[in-house]
Design an enzyme around this catalytic site. Structure first.
Site, PDB file in Angstrom:
ATOM      1  N   ASP A  68      44.889  34.326  40.880  1.00  0.00           N
ATOM      2  CA  ASP A  68      45.738  35.508  40.739  1.00  0.00           C
ATOM      3  C   ASP A  68      47.141  35.057  40.343  1.00  0.00           C
ATOM      4  OD1 ASP A  68      47.158  37.852  40.919  1.00  0.00           O
ATOM      5  OD2 ASP A  68      46.416  38.411  42.900  1.00  0.00           O
ATOM      6  N   GLU A 104      45.651  45.912  37.751  1.00  0.00           N
ATOM      7  CA  GLU A 104      46.138  46.273  39.085  1.00  0.00           C
ATOM      8  C   GLU A 104      47.389  47.148  39.001  1.00  0.00           C
ATOM      9  OE1 GLU A 104      48.400  43.840  42.678  1.00  0.00           O
ATOM     10  OE2 GLU A 104      46.759  42.865  41.602  1.00  0.00           O
ATOM     11  N   GLU A 107      36.776  44.023  46.099  1.00  0.00           N
ATOM     12  CA  GLU A 107      37.767  43.060  46.584  1.00  0.00           C
ATOM     13  C   GLU A 107      38.112  43.349  48.036  1.00  0.00           C
ATOM     14  OE1 GLU A 107      42.176  41.293  45.435  1.00  0.00           O
ATOM     15  OE2 GLU A 107      41.664  43.324  44.793  1.00  0.00           O
ATOM     16  N   ASP A 122      43.979  50.097  40.914  1.00  0.00           N
ATOM     17  CA  ASP A 122      44.154  50.391  42.333  1.00  0.00           C
ATOM     18  C   ASP A 122      44.124  51.905  42.477  1.00  0.00           C
ATOM     19  OD1 ASP A 122      45.547  51.085  44.861  1.00  0.00           O
ATOM     20  OD2 ASP A 122      45.805  48.909  45.018  1.00  0.00           O
ATOM     21  N   HIS A 145      41.325  47.106  42.670  1.00  0.00           N
ATOM     22  CA  HIS A 145      42.214  46.275  43.469  1.00  0.00           C
ATOM     23  C   HIS A 145      42.237  46.795  44.901  1.00  0.00           C
ATOM     24  CE1 HIS A 145      46.353  45.626  45.163  1.00  0.00           C
ATOM     25  NE2 HIS A 145      45.992  44.387  44.926  1.00  0.00           N
ATOM     26  N   GLU A 191      43.630  36.087  36.531  1.00  0.00           N
ATOM     27  CA  GLU A 191      43.958  37.499  36.773  1.00  0.00           C
ATOM     28  C   GLU A 191      45.441  37.800  36.570  1.00  0.00           C
ATOM     29  OE1 GLU A 191      44.002  40.403  40.679  1.00  0.00           O
ATOM     30  OE2 GLU A 191      42.168  39.296  40.242  1.00  0.00           O
TER      31      GLU A 191
END
Length: 394
Positions: free
Chosen positions: A214, A268, A338, A291, A318, A240
């Protein structure tokens, strides 16, 4: 079915963890020397809290029907988002049929488009939208997943995001995503340390465990490309959010440049079907990661998912706890989820949105049975012993 009309919309602010999961005390892995777009400034290098990542806090939205039933949701946005909910968005919710979520979303979005479209305003809309779905589920006595098509699997499987993918493997997760700790400002030496970190973690987890990185918007195209190539020998599954979320052209180039077999993921910090349309039509990534508390809520996530499905892309939301679990349960193109490791040392599984949600389910051995989501609405309650502050009233 005939439902009682909505009579009130309330917006509260909370501090400390929960939906604003970055709002943690010192010593938490999520705030420990992670690469960010602010890493080039020495004063803001070591801690994300130093540049205000936790400045807003949690937004709690409640919608109440005439029979006293209350739906709620939590997301980020804090006091500014609470103002938007109470002073602007509430007019499109009060007096409405709780089942008319589509028209309420449309009116909230287009009424705020001149100052919104992304970011804080969409967070506020997301909070209202999720609270509406929770209310409708409670009125119908159905879980949200049953109202959006029904579950397509018996259980959810998870990868873990945290500082210790090796421990995540021991806990039964299918993969582990670790943060990038070295930023471009630290040059080639920093990049080598980042690659060494990945190699060390690969040696701990073995060749068959998913290992992801990430980058939290910290890189430019050149650095991200070189890092992906250098890390390829350690079988990195994906890189990511390497670039700024507005750099669609950079993502398009990065996807072409990474080694064969490595995936590029992002989204995200993207919002609405229009933002994700850019990512999908420009072939910017292999997996999108909206998200649900930031992209426009569940109503918009369903549209985003259909768009991704038509492009043959996976949707792996997310974090976002139960708000994404109900969605993932119903989508064929969301085969896993996740889980954010919110224990300070990533060494145990704890509820992601603690302390705000009561009854929040957590995976066991990296899995969560859909039966644990079979409660009305999103199936959780708000801890009302917390210091809920309502700064504005309509």
């Amino acid at each position: 079915m005939t439902f009682p009309k909505i009579i009130d919309v309330r917006a509260y602010v909370l501090r400390g963890g929960g939906a604003d999961y970055h709002d943690q005390s010192s010593g938490h892995w999520i705030d420990d020397n992670i690469a960010t777009p602010m890493s080039k400034y020495p004063n803001y290098r070591e801690s994300r809290r130093s540049f205000g990542i936790n400045a807003l806090g949690t937004l709690v939205v409640e919608v109440e029907a005439a029979n006293g039933t209350i739906g709620f949701a939590v997301t980020t946005g804090g006091e500014p988002a609470a103002y938007i909910v109470e002073k602007h968005l509430s007019r499109f919710i009060k007096g409405q049929n709780p089942a008319d979520i589509e028209i309420m979303w449309d009116q909230m979005y287009f009424a705020s488009q001149y100052y919104g479209r992304k970011g804080l305003v969409i967070n506020a809309i997301s909070g209202v939208d999720l609270a509406l779905w929770d209310l409708l589920g409670r009125l119908r006595q159905e879980p949200v997943h049953a109202m959006i098509g029904g579950a397509v699997r018996d259980e959810l499987s998870f990868y873990a995001t945290g500082s210790r993918p090796d421990l995540a493997k021991e806990m039964g997760f299918i993969g582990g995503k670790m943060p990038l700790r070295y930023a471009p400002i630290e040059g080639n030496a920093g990049m080598q340390k980042a690659v060494d970190d990945i190699g060390e973690m690969r040696s701990r987890v073995g060749d068959d465990f998913w290992l992801m990185l990430d980058c939290w918007m910290a890189l430019d195209l050149d650095y991200a490309t070189r890092l992906a190539i250098a890390a390829h020998e350690h079988k990195l599954k994906w890189i990511e959010e390497a670039l700024s979320p507005d750099d669609y052209w950079g993502y398009q180039a990065l996807k072409k440049a990474v080694p064969s077999g490595m995936l590029v993921t992002t989204g995200e910090h993207e919002a609405t079907r229009w933002g994700f349309r850019m990512l999908l039509e420009m072939e910017c990534c292999d997996i999108i990661q909206p998200d649900v508390g930031w992209c426009g809520g569940l109503t918009e996530l369903l549209k985003i998912s259909s768009l991704a499905d038509a492009h043959g892309k996976l949707v792996i939301p997310h974090g976002s706890s139960v708000y994404s679990y109900h969605f993932v349960a119903t989508r064929h193109n969301s085969p896993f989820a996740e889980f954010l490791m919110m224990a300070p040392n990533s060494d145990k599984v704890v509820p992601m949105f603690s302390p705000q949600l009561i009854g929040e389910p957590v995976p066991k051995n990296g899995r969560l049975s859909i039966s644990e989501l079979d409660k009305p609405g999103f199936g959780v309650e708000l801890d009302r012993t917390l210091n809920l502050h309502r700064p504005y009233k309509d």
